[in-house]
Design an enzyme around this catalytic site. Sequence first.
Site, short mmCIF file in Angstrom:
data_model
loop_
_atom_site.label_atom_id
_atom_site.label_comp_id
_atom_site.label_asym_id
_atom_site.label_seq_id
_atom_site.Cartn_x
_atom_site.Cartn_y
_atom_site.Cartn_z
N GLU B 71 0.81 -1.22 0.00
CA GLU B 71 0.00 0.00 0.00
C GLU B 71 0.85 1.27 0.00
O GLU B 71 0.48 2.27 -0.62
CB GLU B 71 -0.96 -0.01 1.19
CG GLU B 71 -2.05 -1.08 1.11
CD GLU B 71 -1.55 -2.47 1.50
OE1 GLU B 71 -0.42 -2.58 2.03
OE2 GLU B 71 -2.28 -3.45 1.28
N HIS B 140 -11.61 -5.47 8.71
CA HIS B 140 -12.40 -5.22 7.51
C HIS B 140 -13.56 -4.26 7.76
O HIS B 140 -14.43 -4.13 6.91
CB HIS B 140 -12.96 -6.54 6.95
CG HIS B 140 -11.91 -7.43 6.35
ND1 HIS B 140 -11.06 -8.18 7.12
CD2 HIS B 140 -11.58 -7.67 5.06
CE1 HIS B 140 -10.25 -8.87 6.33
NE2 HIS B 140 -10.53 -8.57 5.08
#
Lengths: 376, 336
Positions: B71, B140
């Site tokens: 990322e 999540h």
Amino acid sequence: MTLLDLSARDREGKAATAVRPVWDSEPLRYLDEHGAPVEGGIRPTPALLDPGALLRGYRALRFARAFDTEATNLVMQGRLAVYPSCRGQEACEVAAVHALEEQDWLLPTYRDSAALVLRGIPAVDALTLLRGTWHCGYDPKQWRTMPQCTPLATQGPHAVGLGLAAKLAGDPAVALCFFGDGATSEGDFHEAANSAAVYQAPVVFLVQNNQYAISVPLHKQTHAISLADKASGYGMPGIRVDGNDLIAMNAVLAEAVQRARTGGGPTLIEAVTYRVQAHTNADDAARYRQSAEVEYWRRRDPIDRLGRYLTARGALDAAVEAEIDEECERYCEQMRAQFAEEPSYDADEMFEHVYDEMTPQLKAQREMLRAEEAAK
Amino acid sequence: MSQGTEQISAPAAPLTMAKAINAALSDAMAEDDKVVVFGEDVGALGGVFRVTDGLAAKFGDERCFDTPLAEASIMGTAIGMAVYGFKPVVEMQFDAFAYPAFEQVFSHLAKMRNRTRGAVPVPVVVRIPYGGGIGGVEHHSDSSESYFAHTPGLHVVTPATVEDSYSLLREAIDSPDPVIFFEPKRLYWSKANVALPARTGRIGTAAVRRQGTHATLVCYGQTVPVCMAAAEQAAKEGIELEVLDLRSLVPLDDEAIESSVGRTGRAIVVHESVGFGGFGAEVAARIAERCFYRLEAPVTRVAGLDIPFPPPKYEHWYLPDADRVLDAVDRAMAAG
């Protein structure tokens, strides 16, 4: 074939470039510590040994040293807040800048101020960060030189982006990214190297292994013998070179830049060098290293080595040295004069470049500050 | 996918938020070949939520491509490409997976314009699916908007309606500044009859979703439908709640907040992320600064609990729902 041919590797099952371990090899070099061609050293092309070109390199080394020394003096005079010196590493700075063309991008760290002025950026603009009058004092787009990066290795992914952009745009531009040895421990170094190889981006990663990250020596930074050896894990060529040998540095960088420019992907170069000064003026190197070690490296000074080589070949004499002395002194005098002037800066500017359009909240804060100043 | 104004006269087909975001990406890419989309699994798969479905096939793998699982590299690559002249739209696969990119966002993306005195704007859009309510296992379901909103130099927006998801994303891609685009993943499959291309208000403007007189519910993203449901129920008891959808956390529409709360005299700030040090605290403080003498009751917050986001079986206790909002409304009504 698409420009971003991500599938080529999968089909062939291996990287396009051959990768060999370098951990057991001495750094590539041309000159020995006395400035004589070393036996079994690299064999540069005739162009790289052209006396005119090498004299240009020598002048640049001397200029970088003069700039670095003057900047160090400016700290002591209180004109700069801090200055991380590149003394002893000038061959890396010069070779990197000379390897690039105008359309290429340079990604410097805080220790690469010399590279900025070698690129043509005026000293006052190059040292704005360290003078404390702004963060970046030059226009990165004009100079194809990103702002000097302080958070270690975070400029690596930017180099990948610049390189990938050039590749997608079909431009022959290359991005050359400086790191120090300490930065190779950072996650962003790994992510950048890996991504550059996957994208086959035209990037050259140049690690100046100057043996220290502030006080921490290389052996506490990595258990590997060579930083260049990391390249094989990314599927790119890794080269270990004597960073105090301008001829070897020029040769290695010319090859890496050419490979990047012609679609051959990234290269990792470890330039073995030494940080002669402390980390910055605020550091005390005597707390973590012996003076004998510094002396060892002073005897391998990049300027002395090339100077002796050129003198032995009749390309350099006392008259040319005097001419270079005078050029450097003129430049430093100009620097002293420029930095003697009190810098001007405006509080409003803090608010002007946060967003393209100033938010109402920032306008209100600017007014508050103006009122505070007016009341003083 | 979104050709045309002719759809305006015809009844528009129901469209999900995920499809609307996909259409916004597709339309922006069709209009400007400098717009590129990349991230993890955004290519052949079309993203884990299928938001980038079909883009690689339509525009080729130079315009929409998969990246290594890295990322910080995705974010840093986007910065470099933006400096070179591209307009990258990157996807962080899930809220919590954006954390490795924090340094790139905070130290570079947010500051580049400022540190270069405006010479280097970085028009990057960072799409982050966020929030809970989908039964996701740990990592999540985070709502991380406060971290980004706390960082000068970023715009932070989050749509709550299908129409806004298209319009705000187009605005974000057009913006010369970096925009963190929070997509309420619980609302990806919400539907509305929307004719594309839709354009709503600019970034930095809030929207009144329901007019009311007794209290203002200030909300954004996934709590907008929660507040609408609460307002619906309150109306049955004769309490008219105004629902103000912020749409944009940075810049914040102070005027819209002041205008609404100044009229109703009561404010309840509702968001899903952790309450302590959360964005609602900022909103509440600003209301206190601007509307204090017009308030009939203390400003209150209805937020996520001050705990790590709980496992799927527990999340119904964590997530603010209409009942919890109405309890806060009752307290506000009783106060004045």
